[in-house]
Design a protein around this motif. Structure first.
Motif, PDB file in Angstrom:
ATOM      1  N   UNK A 261       0.751  -1.172   0.053  1.00  0.00           N
ATOM      2  CA  UNK A 261       0.118   0.061  -0.094  1.00  0.00           C
ATOM      3  C   UNK A 261       0.758   1.236  -0.162  1.00  0.00           C
ATOM      4  N   UNK A 262       2.088   1.335   0.822  1.00  0.00           N
ATOM      5  CA  UNK A 262       2.880   2.324   0.738  1.00  0.00           C
ATOM      6  C   UNK A 262       3.638   2.458  -0.378  1.00  0.00           C
ATOM      7  N   UNK A 263       4.227   1.306  -0.974  1.00  0.00           N
ATOM      8  CA  UNK A 263       4.851   1.199  -2.053  1.00  0.00           C
ATOM      9  C   UNK A 263       4.401   1.809  -3.237  1.00  0.00           C
ATOM     10  N   UNK A 264       2.943   1.805  -3.490  1.00  0.00           N
ATOM     11  CA  UNK A 264       2.379   2.453  -4.713  1.00  0.00           C
ATOM     12  C   UNK A 264       1.870   3.852  -4.379  1.00  0.00           C
ATOM     13  N   UNK A 265       1.849   4.254  -3.179  1.00  0.00           N
ATOM     14  CA  UNK A 265       1.217   5.673  -2.666  1.00  0.00           C
ATOM     15  C   UNK A 265       2.277   6.736  -2.526  1.00  0.00           C
ATOM     16  N   UNK A 266       3.450   6.215  -2.004  1.00  0.00           N
ATOM     17  CA  UNK A 266       4.454   7.325  -1.635  1.00  0.00           C
ATOM     18  C   UNK A 266       5.287   7.636  -2.967  1.00  0.00           C
TER      19      UNK A 266
END
Length: 323
Positions: A261-266
């Motif tokens: 989730x963070x890899x795609x959002x940040x």
């Protein structure tokens, strides 16, 4: 007593040397860790270790600045009362240089102040014959009888560590000198923590030689005194942090920018913003597990600054206490 002072100073000295090894730049002595009789406001340690890189301060310059800034504008005369400490001398000299008349009650205090001033500055130092000044600068030794002599509407400004007892309803009392640390200030620790740590790890050379394999008090109790340990890992691609329970090796909370989730959002997985996200997640997940205090042990020569400092500061700002 002499042996008590030596014992306290020994612990403070160990804490200063510990801070020196950790790369601390400035160490301020706490309220009860300084004093003219105890260690000459920290001068004792700098004399013993002239090669110290860490700057040991006692906050007296800031206290003087706060008191001077507290005096109402337009004041032409003040009355100085209390023990003549390092702060008292500095305040009196600064006021005399500004052309403000400084009065004292007692002749011995007047003589001591006059000896430390130059001829030009001493002209603004007078021996008080009345209690007319409306601004009183008070320190330790200011008694209730003297307080009752002040005229109505007198302003009491303390320069001591503790404020005077309020005896008058027709006078005004200021708080002791204090300043609020800016919210952006990072990597701040308390010297009391270093003193406690020094006390935990302290072993005599004789004891260490007789029982070299015996664990120190800190080694035996640290997992119970500080059971939750934060670990932060920085790679070239992501940031990983976790909180572990020392006694059981159980992971309490974990956060990583490598998560889907963070890899795609940040936009970046290793920048300052990513550090803040990781710190916030660690704090939230730790509180969900009923963990509200943790500790971090830096490696040798590691400093809590940069990205590591951002992670830890974010955790603190989110309501977690570091011990």
């Amino acid at each position: 007593m002499q042996w008590q002072r030596e014992s306290i100073n020994s612990l403070i000295e160990d804490a200063i040397l510990d801070a020196e090894e950790r790369g601390t730049k400035v160490l301020s002595l706490g309220l009860m860790n300084q004093g003219e009789e105890l260690n000459k406001n920290g001068e004792l340690y700098t004399r013993r270790h002239p090669q110290l890189k860490v700057r040991v301060v006692d906050g007296s310059s800031l206290a003087v600045a706060v008191v001077l800034n507290t005096i109402p504008k337009g004041t032409t005369q003040v009355l100085l009362r209390g023990s003549l400490s390092k702060i008292a001398y500095s305040i009196a000299l600064a006021l005399c240089k500004r052309g403000i008349q400084v009065s004292t009650f007692y002749e011995d205090e007047y003589d001591k102040l006059k000896l430390t001033f130059g001829t030009h500055d001493a002209r603004n130092l007078v021996l008080a014959k009345t209690c007319a000044p409306k601004t009183w600068l008070v320190g330790d030794g200011f008694n209730e009888g003297e307080q009752m002599k002040a005229s109505k509407g007198t302003l009491f400004i303390p320069f001591s560590q503790f404020p005077p007892r309020k005896m008058r309803n027709d006078c005004f009392y200021y708080n002791t000198p204090a300043m609020v640390a800016p919210t952006y200030l990072q990597n701040v620790d308390s010297c009391e923590q270093f003193v406690v740590r020094a006390a935990w790890t302290r072993r005599s050379r004789g004891e260490a030689a007789k029982r070299p394999n015996r664990k120190s008090w800190k080694q035996r109790t640290d997992m119970y005194m500080r059971p939750f340990l934060l670990n932060v890992f920085f790679s070239k691609r992501f940031i990983h942090a976790k909180v572990m329970h020392r006694g059981t090796s159980k992971v309490i909370s974990v956060a990583t920018t490598n998560a889907k989730d963070l890899r795609n959002a940040l936009p970046s997985l290793t920048d300052d913003n990513a550090c803040r996200v990781v710190g916030k997640l660690i704090a939230e997940r730790s509180k969900e597990a009923d963990v509200f205090a943790m500790s971090y042990e830096p490696n040798k020569n590691e400093r809590i600054e940069g990205r590591l400092g951002i992670v830890i500061d974010t955790i603190k700002e989110s309501g977690i206490i570091f011990v």
